[in-house]
Scaffold this active site. Structure first.
Site: not given
Length: 253
Positions: A144-145
């Site tokens: 997600c980062t």
């Protein structure tokens, strides 16, 4: 006995002289009788050959139709696929997500949810603009980062294409703000703790990991056109190169 008498008696009789002469005729008769027998015996192999040839010829006549059938089946296998089968293979029309009516070409579901920095974000805020919604499982996790950083890096390119970008997860607003500050993200981050928007866009569903099945956020991206219709849907997204793919799609509409 006189000398003449002895000489007469020593000569063979006429009958004894005739008997040896008849033997050749008996041999001839034997040869005559042998000839028909030989002829008969010669005919027998011919009959056997005829019988042996007969089944072979019959087998050949049986094989010919079989070969013809094989040729016919080979020809039929090269015939074009029936129209019904072709139609079944062309079922590429977009399908709605399970439990939703979301599909490419349909109107985007409306939403209004809190975002990082305070306030809220709604679909109406972006009327007349293209909008990219990327749904991610959890803030500050590796995948997600990387995804959020990629969309931040390309934000100006999306703006040039007339598109805005929003990130959505079920994290709290506080968690979203920590995620933003830690990685210097510039795209707005929406908090959907009740899963209302996630479910409406088909980003909430059954997942499995390490043999365990559970409900969670399915990494999904939705591109909405300027008229508020779903232009593209990406499900089970792979992060690498994904932001660039979405940008190309936004530039194309």
């Amino acid at each position: 006995m006189s000398k003449k008498t002895r000489m007469k008696s020593s000569k063979p009789s006429s009958q004894s002289r005739k008997t040896p002469a008849r033997k050749p005729s008996a041999a001839k008769a034997a040869r005559k009788t042998a000839r028909p027998a030989a002829a008969a015996s010669a005919k027998k192999p011919a009959a056997k050959v005829a019988r042996k040839v007969g089944p072979k010829a019959a087998k050949e006549t049986v094989k010919k139709p079989a070969k013809a059938a094989k040729i016919a089946s080979a020809k039929s296998s090269h015939k074009p696929t029936p129209k019904k089968l072709i139609k079944s293979n062309l079922s590429d029309a977009p399908k709605p997500a399970a439990g939703t009516g979301l599909a490419e070409g349909t109107m985007a579901p409306s939403f209004s949810l809190p975002r990082d920095g305070g306030g809220s974000a709604s679909l109406a805020d972006y009327a007349g603009k293209k909008l990219v919604l990327f749904f991610y499982p959890r803030a500050d996790t590796p995948g997600c980062t990387r995804e959020a950083i990629d969309f931040t890096r390309l934000r100006s390119a999306f703006a040039d294409a007339g598109a805005e970008v929003l990130g959505i997860s079920a994290d709290t607003v506080k968690a979203q703000e920590s995620f933003r500050d830690k990685h210097q993200l510039s795209v707005p981050l929406i908090s959907d703790e009740q899963h209302d928007m996630l479910e409406a866009y088909g980003a909430w569903g059954e997942k499995s990991m390490y043999g365990r099945t559970f409900m969670g956020i399915i990494r999904t991206t939705v591109l909405i056109d300027a008229e508020g219709r779903i232009a593209r849907i990406w499900r089970n997204v792979r992060v690498d190169g994904h932001a660039e793919e979405v940008l190309a799609a936004a530039q194309a509409i």
